[in-house]
Design a protein around this motif. Structure first.
Motif, PDB file in Angstrom:
ATOM      1  N   ILE A   1       0.832  -1.211   0.000  1.00  0.00           N
ATOM      2  CA  ILE A   1       0.000   0.000   0.000  1.00  0.00           C
ATOM      3  C   ILE A   1       0.863   1.257   0.000  1.00  0.00           C
ATOM      4  O   ILE A   1       0.646   2.191  -0.779  1.00  0.00           O
ATOM      5  CB  ILE A   1      -0.948   0.000   1.207  1.00  0.00           C
ATOM      6  CG1 ILE A   1      -1.931  -1.158   1.116  1.00  0.00           C
ATOM      7  CG2 ILE A   1      -1.713   1.320   1.290  1.00  0.00           C
ATOM      8  CD1 ILE A   1      -2.739  -1.380   2.380  1.00  0.00           C
TER       9      ILE A   1
ATOM     10  N   SER B   1       1.112   4.043  -2.985  1.00  0.00           N
ATOM     11  CA  SER B   1       0.795   5.435  -2.684  1.00  0.00           C
ATOM     12  C   SER B   1       1.949   6.352  -3.065  1.00  0.00           C
ATOM     13  O   SER B   1       1.745   7.433  -3.635  1.00  0.00           O
ATOM     14  CB  SER B   1       0.478   5.569  -1.192  1.00  0.00           C
ATOM     15  OG  SER B   1       0.251   6.917  -0.844  1.00  0.00           O
TER      16      SER B   1
ATOM     17  N   SER C   1      -1.516   6.855 -11.423  1.00  0.00           N
ATOM     18  CA  SER C   1      -2.729   6.516 -10.690  1.00  0.00           C
ATOM     19  C   SER C   1      -3.905   6.175 -11.591  1.00  0.00           C
ATOM     20  O   SER C   1      -4.902   5.630 -11.107  1.00  0.00           O
ATOM     21  CB  SER C   1      -3.115   7.682  -9.769  1.00  0.00           C
ATOM     22  OG  SER C   1      -3.370   8.843 -10.532  1.00  0.00           O
TER      23      SER C   1
ATOM     24  N   CYS D   1      -4.034  -2.074  -7.008  1.00  0.00           N
ATOM     25  CA  CYS D   1      -4.838  -1.601  -5.879  1.00  0.00           C
ATOM     26  C   CYS D   1      -5.996  -2.552  -5.593  1.00  0.00           C
ATOM     27  O   CYS D   1      -6.286  -2.864  -4.426  1.00  0.00           O
ATOM     28  CB  CYS D   1      -5.381  -0.197  -6.166  1.00  0.00           C
ATOM     29  SG  CYS D   1      -4.120   1.090  -6.222  1.00  0.00           S
TER      30      CYS D   1
ATOM     31  N   ARG E   1      -6.518  -4.733  -2.205  1.00  0.00           N
ATOM     32  CA  ARG E   1      -7.742  -4.559  -1.417  1.00  0.00           C
ATOM     33  C   ARG E   1      -8.452  -5.891  -1.207  1.00  0.00           C
ATOM     34  O   ARG E   1      -8.929  -6.180  -0.093  1.00  0.00           O
ATOM     35  CB  ARG E   1      -8.664  -3.577  -2.130  1.00  0.00           C
ATOM     36  CG  ARG E   1      -9.939  -3.273  -1.361  1.00  0.00           C
ATOM     37  CD  ARG E   1     -10.711  -2.171  -2.029  1.00  0.00           C
ATOM     38  NE  ARG E   1     -11.866  -1.767  -1.257  1.00  0.00           N
ATOM     39  CZ  ARG E   1     -12.597  -0.696  -1.518  1.00  0.00           C
ATOM     40  NH1 ARG E   1     -12.295   0.085  -2.549  1.00  0.00           N
ATOM     41  NH2 ARG E   1     -13.634  -0.393  -0.768  1.00  0.00           N
TER      42      ARG E   1
ATOM     43  N   LEU F   1      -5.024   5.081  -1.294  1.00  0.00           N
ATOM     44  CA  LEU F   1      -5.099   4.659  -2.692  1.00  0.00           C
ATOM     45  C   LEU F   1      -6.395   5.061  -3.383  1.00  0.00           C
ATOM     46  O   LEU F   1      -6.409   5.274  -4.603  1.00  0.00           O
ATOM     47  CB  LEU F   1      -4.932   3.136  -2.791  1.00  0.00           C
ATOM     48  CG  LEU F   1      -3.615   2.562  -2.248  1.00  0.00           C
ATOM     49  CD1 LEU F   1      -3.557   1.066  -2.485  1.00  0.00           C
ATOM     50  CD2 LEU F   1      -2.411   3.254  -2.877  1.00  0.00           C
ATOM     51  N   TYR F   2      -7.483   5.177  -2.638  1.00  0.00           N
ATOM     52  CA  TYR F   2      -8.774   5.499  -3.256  1.00  0.00           C
ATOM     53  C   TYR F   2      -9.257   6.906  -2.912  1.00  0.00           C
ATOM     54  O   TYR F   2     -10.397   7.269  -3.216  1.00  0.00           O
ATOM     55  CB  TYR F   2      -9.814   4.461  -2.833  1.00  0.00           C
ATOM     56  CG  TYR F   2      -9.596   3.114  -3.469  1.00  0.00           C
ATOM     57  CD1 TYR F   2     -10.113   2.814  -4.731  1.00  0.00           C
ATOM     58  CD2 TYR F   2      -8.834   2.132  -2.830  1.00  0.00           C
ATOM     59  CE1 TYR F   2      -9.891   1.573  -5.330  1.00  0.00           C
ATOM     60  CE2 TYR F   2      -8.616   0.894  -3.412  1.00  0.00           C
ATOM     61  CZ  TYR F   2      -9.149   0.624  -4.657  1.00  0.00           C
ATOM     62  OH  TYR F   2      -8.928  -0.603  -5.249  1.00  0.00           O
TER      63      TYR F   2
END
Length: 566
Positions: free
Chosen positions: A372, A376, A386, A395, A399, A436-437
């Protein structure tokens, strides 16, 4: 027909309203002479000119008029409706640690939203032997700083001397025995979220240092004195003297034995582990990073020495724990500030899902945290990444692994360790969504995760156990919704539980029940809350060019440099 007043008779004086309470109670006229009226003076009574407070509810309950309200008017008698009984609000319990202190400095120097720098890019170019010499230099500088920092008021309160400690346990003198007992009884249980299994600080480090390491046992005594100094300031001077003696011994070993022999010994790594904890407890500033840098250089040098024929490099469970100790601190610290990794992914396996009794989670969870933070950092360094398919797929996979992660506890009776692992998994999921989101504290998923984390944390605190909660509490605290502080309603008291107050209560409970520096952690959390409160629009829908970072990078990372959250 009333009697007529004689021409020489004075008109009656109006009723006085400032008479003493004694005359008013006896319903006689008072001449208002102070400090004692004439009537009270003659009768030798206590004359009281105080204030009598009258409550309307008392008069109404006795059927009496309250003053002249509703009794008369120019239009005649007015019927009076009794007022409704007063409703008293419950006064909440307020303690000193429930307050956030706003000062002029808070408004003059708001949270700096500077770009991140590579302050944790700790490995300098050059060979490993030169790196170890730099470590020796750092130790010498740390020694000088300690000696210069000793307050004069502590010098006369020293409880123990800085004489060397025997290696055999029964030869330890009285003061040292007290510190050693404090380490065993108090500190070791605070280094694991398990109440069933022993911490490696008790099962590995203690036996080794008692039998084989002079510097190790000295560093343990220094650590105990440092932790005691948090509640008993008289121990601050002994802690500094013990630490200074350890640093002198290490410096002499570098000068006499050379870098190869010092790096090969398990004793050196163990001593650095204890000194690192010392710096975390004391100030939690760049001091503990010095030991992290030195450990990184030493571990690399040790691995190179293992390839050299005839090199006698000690490799055992103790050195493996020491290396993982520093690697774990590196990973958890980088979640806050998002800096360049130091130890990397080499120490963590995705398939290793058995919960470690010291870390309070599985190595697989730590591996996911490494992923993570790296994703990032990559997105921040190059925003075009991204939106790439590879980044989005990575990602999504991370998750999914985190959501479906099942962590195994070897002892089925170890409920605290199992719950600790779950709290850390939820905190990692919260961190993933923020990093990340680009989720916000007002995002429903974030609010849900914060409630889940704080419910489990609150249950831990109510049961008198707060070990291993530092990082989850930090992650949940900085993502509290500033517009809706109510987390849930307590079923027992039917009263709301407010997020900030709960966090401050938890931090207060953790103050003396962890080996972390809660003061530094509380300061950063408070700064994040203040920054959100002072923002005109804390959560813009479309970030402009100046604030192109996500919420975590904007509020948390700039002020979390060198923070330790283990």
């Amino acid at each position: 027909m009333g009697r007529r007043r004689r021409p020489d008779q004075l008109p009656p004086k109006p009723r006085t309203r400032d008479g003493c309470l004694t005359c008013r109670a006896r319903k006689v006229k008072c001449d208002q002479t102070r400090p004692q009226c004439r009537r009270c003076q003659i009768a030798s009574r206590r004359c009281d000119f105080g204030i009598e407070v009258k409550w309307e509810e008392d008069f109404v309950s006795r059927g009496l008029a309250f003053g002249r309200e509703g009794v008369w008017s120019k239009a005649g008698s007015v019927p009076r409706t009794p007022p409704e009984p007063a409703q008293w609000s419950t006064i909440p319990e307020i303690e000193s640690h429930h307050f956030l202190n706003y000062s002029a400095k808070t408004f003059e120097e708001p949270l700096r939203l500077e770009s991140k720098t590579s302050t944790l890019d700790w490995h300098s170019p050059g060979d490993e032997e030169a790196a170890l010499q730099r470590l020796a230099s750092r130790l010498n500088e740390s020694l000088e700083d300690d000696l210069n920092d000793v307050p004069a008021r502590f010098q006369s309160n020293a409880l123990i001397s800085s004489r060397s400690v025997p290696l055999v346990p029964h030869l330890v003198d009285g003061d040292h025995s007290m510190l050693l007992d404090y380490y065993i009884q108090k500190l070791c249980p605070l280094t694991t979220p398990s109440k069933v299994s022993q911490s490696p600080f008790a099962s590995l480090i203690l036996p080794f240092t008692l039998m084989n390491s002079n510097t190790g046992i000295l560093s343990i005594l220094a650590l105990s004195a440092c932790h005691r100094a948090k509640s008993e300031p008289a121990w601050k001077m002994p802690a500094m003297k013990l630490k200074s003696q350890v640093l002198r011994i290490l410096q002499n070993r570098f000068n006499i034995e050379g870098a190869d022999k010092v790096a090969s010994s398990s004793d050196t790594l163990v001593t650095m582990v204890i000194l690192c904890l010392y710096e975390i407890i004391q100030d939690c500033d760049s001091g503990w990073v010095v030991h992290l840098k030195g450990a990184h250089d030493m571990v690399r040098f040790r691995k190179e020495l293992q390839t050299v024929p005839g090199a006698d490099v000690e490799v055992n469970d103790l050195t493996a724990f020491a290396e993982r100790f520093f690697a774990f601190h590196d990973v958890i610290g980088r979640t806050a500030c998002g800096q360049v990794p130091l130890f990397g992914r080499d120490y963590w396996n995705f398939g290793e899902n058995v919960v470690d009794v010291w870390m309070g989670c599985s190595p697989e969870l730590v591996a996911l945290l490494c992923t993570i933070t790296e994703l990032s950092r990559a997105a921040y360094s190059d925003p075009s990444i991204s939106i790439s398919d590879g980044f989005l797929n990575a990602c999504a996979v991370t998750r999914f692994k985190l959501e479906s992660l099942e962590q195994i506890v070897e002892n089925d009776q170890d409920d605290f360790l199992l719950i600790s692992a779950e709290i850390k998994r939820l905190a990692a999921l919260l961190f993933l969504n923020c990093a990340l989101y680009n989720t916000l504290p007002t995002t429903p998923l974030v609010m849900k995760l914060v409630v889940q984390i704080m419910r489990l944390v609150s249950d831990f605190v109510d049961r008198g156990f707060v070990t291993g909660l530092t990082w989850p509490v930090f992650v949940a605290a900085v993502e509290l919704n500033p517009y809706d502080d109510e987390l849930w309603v307590d079923e027992a008291t039917n009263s709301p539980v407010h997020g900030r107050r709960l966090v401050l209560r938890v931090l207060e409970a953790m103050e003396s029940s962890t080996v972390s520096n809660i003061d530094r952690m509380r300061t950063i959390i408070s700064q994040v809350w203040q920054a959100r409160d002072l923002e005109e629009d804390a959560f813009p829908e479309t970030p402009n060019n100046h604030y192109s970072r996500n919420d975590w990078e904007r509020y948390v990372a700039p002020i979390s440099e060198n923070i330790n959250l283990v």
